[in-house]
Design a protein around this motif. Sequence first.
Motif, PDB file in Angstrom:
ATOM      1  N   GLU A  58       0.795  -1.227   0.000  1.00  0.00           N
ATOM      2  CA  GLU A  58       0.000   0.000   0.000  1.00  0.00           C
ATOM      3  C   GLU A  58       0.828   1.278   0.000  1.00  0.00           C
ATOM      4  O   GLU A  58       0.281   2.365  -0.223  1.00  0.00           O
ATOM      5  N   ARG A 117      -6.261   4.545   8.524  1.00  0.00           N
ATOM      6  CA  ARG A 117      -7.676   4.139   8.434  1.00  0.00           C
ATOM      7  C   ARG A 117      -8.485   4.739   9.577  1.00  0.00           C
ATOM      8  O   ARG A 117      -9.630   5.166   9.382  1.00  0.00           O
ATOM      9  N   ASP A 140      -7.798   9.827   2.764  1.00  0.00           N
ATOM     10  CA  ASP A 140      -7.684   9.148   1.477  1.00  0.00           C
ATOM     11  C   ASP A 140      -6.238   8.987   1.034  1.00  0.00           C
ATOM     12  O   ASP A 140      -5.889   7.997   0.395  1.00  0.00           O
ATOM     13  N   GLU A 165      -9.032   1.522  -2.234  1.00  0.00           N
ATOM     14  CA  GLU A 165     -10.304   1.681  -2.946  1.00  0.00           C
ATOM     15  C   GLU A 165     -10.344   2.953  -3.789  1.00  0.00           C
ATOM     16  O   GLU A 165     -11.229   3.123  -4.639  1.00  0.00           O
TER      17      GLU A 165
END
Length: 401
Positions: A83, A206, A211, A235
């Motif tokens: 990520e 999170r 974002d 996402e």
Amino acid sequence: MTPDQGATDPLLRWRGEFPILAETNYLISNSLGAAPAAAAGSLQDYHRTWATRGVRAWEETWWTMSAELGDRLAPLLGAGPGEVVFQPSVTIAHAVVLSGLEYRPARDGIVTDAMHFPSILYLLDGLRHEGARVRVVPSRDGIEVETSRLVEAIDERTAAVCLSHVLFKSSYVHEVEEIAAKARRVGALTVVDGYQAVGTIPVDVRALGVDVYIGGCLKWLCGGPGAAFVWVAPELRARLRPRLTGWMAHRSPFAFEPGLDRREDAWRFLHGTPSIPSLYAAAPGIEIVRRAEAEAIRAKSIRQTSRLVELADARGFPCTTPRDPGRRGGTVAIDVEHGYEVSRSLKALDILCDYRPGAGIRLSPHFYTRDDELEKAIDAVEEILRTGTWRAFAEGRSTVT
């Protein structure tokens, strides 16, 4: 370290990993973290690989380093494997992400604040030429930017909210969760600069509800220049097609095709050839900070910055730093008379700090700082002002910067 404090402060076990601390009162990790001794060996590994493997280093090691080091860093962000990828600077990382937005009348707003780091403000100002409406929320006191005013500035036309997790001048910690929640309700992205956060306060991307989270290793992660990083919520990736891009974002970069077949994973935010030496240099600091543990670092930071505030108050030195430890990052700023000259005088005494207009002298203890070093720094400020030794720097008689 003193024997007593070494017994009560387990974080001081890392002090010997940083050579400069043997001779220097190092209170400037907000600007440049102390270099780990292991960075020398890491950079030697870089040279050895280059010298012995030559061009084979790309396929054997270098090509994937931006992502592999990202995996090492990810736990410090509350992120998962695959990520996080590395970037050459925080400004470039912002530019990549923001180049994935289109600033059309229905969604053309960018909300930021006047105390964001200037490099990002310059970048945002440039986006006006692409149709962006940039709204800069001012600070009333030069220390914080009220959450309510930021939240009010976010509306249905906002494309992105860009702010620092911790303000570089005052060390004010934004209420990111509340701001991000408003952005999410109106469909805007929240892009957070965590340069003054990661390595000194716990971060969970999170839990924050953001974002995009961007940061660098230069400061609290003790990793040197040229190693920044970006996390984009998985996402969200498909929605962003950065115009600032390059061959590392291609599915098959060595096919050398004229068109970009963009990757779907975090590599889509890469671009040109990475700064490989910087990645080698950054690795040891990340490892030490991970092992020291964010919660322990934060607890010590709150204790030591609170002590700095107490010491400053006792001498009547104005603090341009939040009083609430929960809203204060790892830095205490004191705005004394002749602050710039005093800061140079401190450096001449091997007490490293810095000075910022509107904030004053910034003092930043880290997990490797002894308690007595705080006392010595504030005592030195008092002595410099009392004796007037700061005048030597005002009159240009010293070459120390």
